[in-house]
Design a protein around this motif. Structure first.
Motif, short mmCIF file in Angstrom:
data_model
loop_
_atom_site.label_atom_id
_atom_site.label_comp_id
_atom_site.label_asym_id
_atom_site.label_seq_id
_atom_site.Cartn_x
_atom_site.Cartn_y
_atom_site.Cartn_z
N GLU A 61 3.70 50.60 5.61
CA GLU A 61 4.06 50.09 6.93
C GLU A 61 5.56 49.84 6.94
OE1 GLU A 61 1.58 46.63 7.35
OE2 GLU A 61 -0.12 47.83 8.02
N PRO A 62 6.17 49.81 8.09
CA PRO A 62 7.61 49.56 8.13
C PRO A 62 7.98 48.29 7.35
CG PRO A 62 6.80 50.13 10.31
CD PRO A 62 5.59 49.97 9.42
N GLY A 63 8.81 48.50 6.33
CA GLY A 63 9.30 47.38 5.56
C GLY A 63 8.40 46.89 4.44
N ASN B 187 4.64 47.84 1.77
CA ASN B 187 3.40 48.52 1.38
C ASN B 187 2.36 47.43 1.20
OD1 ASN B 187 4.94 50.80 1.25
ND2 ASN B 187 4.86 51.00 -0.96
N ARG B 188 1.14 47.70 1.59
CA ARG B 188 0.09 46.70 1.36
C ARG B 188 -1.23 47.39 1.05
NH1 ARG B 188 -3.03 44.75 5.98
NH2 ARG B 188 -2.69 46.20 7.68
N MET B 189 -2.08 46.66 0.33
CA MET B 189 -3.40 47.16 -0.03
C MET B 189 -4.40 46.75 1.05
SD MET B 189 -4.14 46.65 -4.06
CE MET B 189 -3.86 44.89 -4.00
N VAL B 190 -5.26 47.69 1.41
CA VAL B 190 -6.35 47.41 2.34
C VAL B 190 -7.62 48.03 1.77
CG1 VAL B 190 -4.85 47.33 4.38
CG2 VAL B 190 -5.91 49.49 3.72
N GLU B 191 -8.75 47.50 2.17
CA GLU B 191 -10.01 48.11 1.75
C GLU B 191 -10.11 49.48 2.42
OE1 GLU B 191 -14.68 46.93 1.10
OE2 GLU B 191 -13.36 45.53 2.10
N SER B 192 -10.49 50.47 1.64
CA SER B 192 -10.54 51.85 2.13
C SER B 192 -11.74 52.08 3.04
CB SER B 192 -10.64 52.80 0.93
OG SER B 192 -10.81 54.13 1.36
N VAL B 193 -11.53 52.93 4.04
CA VAL B 193 -12.66 53.44 4.81
C VAL B 193 -13.35 54.48 3.94
CG1 VAL B 193 -11.52 53.02 7.03
CG2 VAL B 193 -11.26 55.24 5.93
N PRO B 194 -14.58 54.90 4.26
CA PRO B 194 -15.22 55.93 3.44
C PRO B 194 -14.33 57.17 3.31
CG PRO B 194 -16.82 54.94 4.91
CD PRO B 194 -15.46 54.40 5.32
N ILE B 195 -14.29 57.71 2.11
CA ILE B 195 -13.44 58.86 1.80
C ILE B 195 -14.28 60.13 1.87
CG2 ILE B 195 -11.98 59.90 0.03
CD1 ILE B 195 -11.67 56.99 -1.12
#
Length: 156
Positions: free
Chosen positions: A87-89, A91-99
């Protein structure tokens, strides 16, 4: 006489089909046909008890399209698939949607991208050991593999 000939021909065809079906290997529990996982490793956190990260190389060349939606790590209280988003400025971790996985898919689970977070790691996860990782897929399938457990300072 023709009726007997047709009946015999039909029986031979059915017999050949039965032999072909019998020759197919039975599904193996914990193995998804066409899926390969290599280079599996669990990297422990520098602070004991903090989440560990699981990295691996996945390739899929199966006939059915699938989705990878969750994971389990033996020796961890919980696990989830994360993805790092830019994201601008920050990086962050998020739970992934199904791959989604289709024939020819290759994904490298690595730092800064997809990875599995092993929450509440127990003392069973110790550097130099191994851990069983189970990937959960759409349709109820699972794929299990063994990952080397590495200390925080080891190569990721």
């Amino acid at each position: 006489m023709k009726k007997i000939g047709f009946a015999l021909a039909g029986a031979l065809v059915l017999s050949a089909c039965a032999e072909e079906q019998a020759a197919e290997p039975a599904p193996v529990e914990g193995v998804v046909p066409g899926m390969t996982v290599e280079n599996g490793r669990v990297v422990l956190a520098p602070v004991s008890g903090n989440p560990a990260a699981v990295y691996f190389d996945l390739s899929y060349d199966g006939e059915r399209a699938l989705s990878l939606y969750d994971a389990e790590v033996a020796g961890a209280g919980d696990a989830m698939i994360h993805q790092t988003v830019v994201e601008p400025g920050q990086n962050r971790m998020v739970e992934s949607v199904p791959i989604p996985l289709t024939a020819g898919t290759t994904i490298e689970f690595k730092p800064g991208d997809y990875h599995v977070m092993a929450m509440q790691p127990s003392s069973d996860l110790a550097a130099g050991g191994t851990a069983e990782v189970t990937l959960k897929l759409s349709g109820g399938g699972t794929h299990k593999f063994t990952a080397d457990v590495r200390a925080a300072g080891d190569e990721r």
